[in-house]
Design a protein around this motif. Sequence first.
Motif, PDB file in Angstrom:
ATOM      1  N   ASN A   1       0.642  -9.340  -6.627  1.00 22.52           N
ATOM      2  CA  ASN A   1      -0.521  -9.236  -7.513  1.00 22.52           C
ATOM      3  C   ASN A   1      -0.235  -8.174  -8.570  1.00 22.52           C
ATOM      4  O   ASN A   1      -0.133  -6.985  -8.242  1.00 22.52           O
ATOM      5  CB  ASN A   1      -1.769  -8.873  -6.710  1.00 22.52           C
ATOM      6  CG  ASN A   1      -3.045  -8.951  -7.548  1.00 22.52           C
ATOM      7  OD1 ASN A   1      -3.023  -8.808  -8.772  1.00 22.52           O
ATOM      8  ND2 ASN A   1      -4.171  -9.179  -6.890  1.00 22.52           N
TER       9      ASN A   1
ATOM     10  N   ASP B   1      -6.762  -2.297  -6.356  1.00 25.63           N
ATOM     11  CA  ASP B   1      -6.785  -3.416  -7.297  1.00 25.63           C
ATOM     12  C   ASP B   1      -7.527  -2.964  -8.551  1.00 25.63           C
ATOM     13  O   ASP B   1      -8.746  -2.790  -8.533  1.00 25.63           O
ATOM     14  CB  ASP B   1      -7.485  -4.624  -6.655  1.00 25.63           C
ATOM     15  CG  ASP B   1      -7.368  -5.881  -7.499  1.00 25.63           C
ATOM     16  OD1 ASP B   1      -7.355  -5.769  -8.747  1.00 25.63           O
ATOM     17  OD2 ASP B   1      -7.302  -6.978  -6.921  1.00 25.63           O
TER      18      ASP B   1
ATOM     19  N   ILE C   1       5.117  -5.927  -4.280  1.00 23.33           N
ATOM     20  CA  ILE C   1       3.681  -5.781  -4.545  1.00 23.33           C
ATOM     21  C   ILE C   1       3.336  -6.286  -5.940  1.00 23.33           C
ATOM     22  O   ILE C   1       2.293  -6.920  -6.148  1.00 23.33           O
ATOM     23  CB  ILE C   1       3.246  -4.311  -4.369  1.00 23.33           C
ATOM     24  CG1 ILE C   1       3.428  -3.871  -2.921  1.00 23.33           C
ATOM     25  CG2 ILE C   1       1.804  -4.111  -4.810  1.00 23.33           C
ATOM     26  CD1 ILE C   1       2.628  -4.687  -1.917  1.00 23.33           C
ATOM     27  N   GLU C   2       4.212  -6.046  -6.886  1.00 24.85           N
ATOM     28  CA  GLU C   2       4.011  -6.540  -8.259  1.00 24.85           C
ATOM     29  C   GLU C   2       3.999  -8.062  -8.281  1.00 24.85           C
ATOM     30  O   GLU C   2       3.171  -8.684  -8.966  1.00 24.85           O
ATOM     31  CB  GLU C   2       5.126  -6.009  -9.165  1.00 24.85           C
ATOM     32  CG  GLU C   2       5.096  -6.510 -10.595  1.00 24.85           C
ATOM     33  CD  GLU C   2       3.963  -5.950 -11.427  1.00 24.85           C
ATOM     34  OE1 GLU C   2       3.630  -6.563 -12.456  1.00 24.85           O
ATOM     35  OE2 GLU C   2       3.413  -4.897 -11.057  1.00 24.85           O
TER      36      GLU C   2
ATOM     37  N   ILE D   1      -2.857  -8.565   4.304  1.00 21.06           N
ATOM     38  CA  ILE D   1      -3.655  -7.837   3.308  1.00 21.06           C
ATOM     39  C   ILE D   1      -5.035  -7.651   3.923  1.00 21.06           C
ATOM     40  O   ILE D   1      -5.763  -8.625   4.132  1.00 21.06           O
ATOM     41  CB  ILE D   1      -3.757  -8.610   1.983  1.00 21.06           C
ATOM     42  CG1 ILE D   1      -2.366  -8.879   1.410  1.00 21.06           C
ATOM     43  CG2 ILE D   1      -4.591  -7.828   0.974  1.00 21.06           C
ATOM     44  CD1 ILE D   1      -2.368  -9.796   0.194  1.00 21.06           C
TER      45      ILE D   1
ATOM     46  N   VAL E   1      -3.452   0.298  -1.286  1.00 22.99           N
ATOM     47  CA  VAL E   1      -3.280  -0.316  -2.605  1.00 22.99           C
ATOM     48  C   VAL E   1      -4.639  -0.505  -3.272  1.00 22.99           C
ATOM     49  O   VAL E   1      -5.588  -0.986  -2.651  1.00 22.99           O
ATOM     50  CB  VAL E   1      -2.567  -1.678  -2.474  1.00 22.99           C
ATOM     51  CG1 VAL E   1      -2.416  -2.334  -3.837  1.00 22.99           C
ATOM     52  CG2 VAL E   1      -1.203  -1.511  -1.805  1.00 22.99           C
TER      53      VAL E   1
ATOM     54  N   ASN F   1      -2.075  -6.746 -10.514  1.00 18.16           N
ATOM     55  CA  ASN F   1      -3.160  -5.764 -10.638  1.00 18.16           C
ATOM     56  C   ASN F   1      -3.140  -4.718  -9.524  1.00 18.16           C
ATOM     57  O   ASN F   1      -3.945  -3.792  -9.544  1.00 18.16           O
ATOM     58  CB  ASN F   1      -4.514  -6.479 -10.621  1.00 18.16           C
ATOM     59  CG  ASN F   1      -4.687  -7.406 -11.800  1.00 18.16           C
ATOM     60  OD1 ASN F   1      -4.437  -7.023 -12.941  1.00 18.16           O
ATOM     61  ND2 ASN F   1      -5.105  -8.643 -11.532  1.00 18.16           N
ATOM     62  N   TYR F   2      -2.253  -4.898  -8.561  1.00 21.60           N
ATOM     63  CA  TYR F   2      -2.160  -3.952  -7.458  1.00 21.60           C
ATOM     64  C   TYR F   2      -1.410  -2.690  -7.877  1.00 21.60           C
ATOM     65  O   TYR F   2      -0.381  -2.758  -8.550  1.00 21.60           O
ATOM     66  CB  TYR F   2      -1.436  -4.577  -6.264  1.00 21.60           C
ATOM     67  CG  TYR F   2      -2.303  -5.471  -5.394  1.00 21.60           C
ATOM     68  CD1 TYR F   2      -3.690  -5.505  -5.537  1.00 21.60           C
ATOM     69  CD2 TYR F   2      -1.731  -6.290  -4.429  1.00 21.60           C
ATOM     70  CE1 TYR F   2      -4.471  -6.320  -4.738  1.00 21.60           C
ATOM     71  CE2 TYR F   2      -2.507  -7.108  -3.613  1.00 21.60           C
ATOM     72  CZ  TYR F   2      -3.880  -7.120  -3.780  1.00 21.60           C
ATOM     73  OH  TYR F   2      -4.660  -7.914  -2.971  1.00 21.60           O
ATOM     74  N   ARG F   3      -1.947  -1.533  -7.465  1.00 17.84           N
ATOM     75  CA  ARG F   3      -1.281  -0.249  -7.684  1.00 17.84           C
ATOM     76  C   ARG F   3      -1.217   0.497  -6.345  1.00 17.84           C
ATOM     77  O   ARG F   3      -2.244   0.750  -5.720  1.00 17.84           O
ATOM     78  CB  ARG F   3      -2.053   0.599  -8.713  1.00 17.84           C
ATOM     79  CG  ARG F   3      -2.154  -0.019 -10.086  1.00 17.84           C
ATOM     80  CD  ARG F   3      -0.801  -0.098 -10.784  1.00 17.84           C
ATOM     81  NE  ARG F   3      -0.931  -0.643 -12.138  1.00 17.84           N
ATOM     82  CZ  ARG F   3      -0.824  -1.951 -12.430  1.00 17.84           C
ATOM     83  NH1 ARG F   3      -0.586  -2.820 -11.460  1.00 17.84           N
ATOM     84  NH2 ARG F   3      -0.950  -2.370 -13.677  1.00 17.84           N
TER      85      ARG F   3
ATOM     86  N   ILE G   1      -2.117  -2.930   2.910  1.00 17.79           N
ATOM     87  CA  ILE G   1      -1.115  -3.989   3.020  1.00 17.79           C
ATOM     88  C   ILE G   1      -0.067  -3.538   4.038  1.00 17.79           C
ATOM     89  O   ILE G   1       0.438  -2.416   3.970  1.00 17.79           O
ATOM     90  CB  ILE G   1      -0.458  -4.283   1.658  1.00 17.79           C
ATOM     91  CG1 ILE G   1      -1.498  -4.852   0.683  1.00 17.79           C
ATOM     92  CG2 ILE G   1       0.717  -5.242   1.814  1.00 17.79           C
ATOM     93  CD1 ILE G   1      -0.953  -5.148  -0.707  1.00 17.79           C
TER      94      ILE G   1
ATOM     95  N   SER H   1      -8.784  -5.884   3.927  1.00 20.93           N
ATOM     96  CA  SER H   1      -9.793  -5.238   3.076  1.00 20.93           C
ATOM     97  C   SER H   1     -10.752  -4.352   3.874  1.00 20.93           C
ATOM     98  O   SER H   1     -11.727  -3.845   3.302  1.00 20.93           O
ATOM     99  CB  SER H   1     -10.583  -6.299   2.302  1.00 20.93           C
ATOM    100  OG  SER H   1     -11.237  -7.182   3.203  1.00 20.93           O
TER     101      SER H   1
END
Length: 371
Positions: free
Chosen positions: A76, A100, A72-73, A121, A98, A78-80, A109, A123
């Motif tokens: 992106n 952003d 995931i890192e 992914i 996840v 910025n993904y947590r 995801i 949304s």
Amino acid sequence: MAKKKNKSKFQKVVAWLHLWPSLVSGIIVLFVCLTGTIIVYSDEIMDLSAGSSLYVTPQENRITHDEIFDNIEDLNPNYRISELVFFKDPARSIRLRVFDIKEKSLVMIYMNPYTGSVLKIDSTVYFFFVVAHLHAELLAGPIGGWIVIISTIIFLIGCITGLVLWWPKKWTKTTRQASFKIKWRARFKRLNYDLHNVLGFYALPSSIILSITGLIIFFHPLMDFTVKRSGGDTEKLETFLPKADSTLVAKDLVSLAYKTLENEYPPEKEAVNSWVFNLDKAGSYTFNSGKPGLKSIENLDVTVYNKYTGEKIEMQKPLIIKTKTENIVWQLHMGQWWGGQIGKLITFLTGVIATSLSVTGFLIWWGPKKK
């Protein structure tokens, strides 16, 4: 004679309480009911949107949680990750919720649990995230939350006063038909009245449940009171769990998740989820088993492991009661009860009717004025 006069005055007060506060809050109630109705089938819509990414070809070895976070890192920075969902079916992909932090958006995801490849992914969850915040606070923060909750209280009062007004003075064949049946072939004025009066009655029990659970969710002291009355502890679960220790090496979360599914629970437990947004601060892994939804879990059980030894931590009963009670409140509010689909159907239909009540009620009031 005095008794009749008092009753008449009571009826006038009830009618006033039913009409005027509802007129003032009508637009907000309509909006809150509509957005709540949209959310009911969010889980099914998200699964439909995920499509083929829900399934993979089973292999022998699964990836570790470190590989999940690294992938995931790399995808992106910025993904947590906030939530991981693992399924008992070996052909199901892992579902990650996840956030952003740059775009301030939410995605689901879907990841292959054997190769770590990202399958999709999606949304769609962000749409429901926005709708949920519109439902809860009109996207206006605490002020919006108070507007919604005051409107909810008015709606609850409208439900109770509506039942009083609906109740016939005498139960006869004619009043029973008028109270329980809609005259579909009647003129618009009568049809509109029946849609308000009859449908409002049928939706009354679930409307009250949705209103009360909404109040419990908004007012934390009310949730604490509910938990205490259920025999639970109001302290946070994390208070009683070990903290993170940087000198120790953590066990693999993924292995413990599937161990929980395979050994701890019967076949009807189709998945476990784990909230991992504070994983670096915790000395334990907490798994919630059942059927995870957007905000609640059907058939919930909780299993906790020591993060460094892999040993199961036996939780005190009041803490388990707290978790289950809070989850039940959310289940009732989201419609995830009575086998899932029956509860959702009832909640959805209630939402549709509740949304219409503001319109049909306004037309009942406006009709004589316009004439």
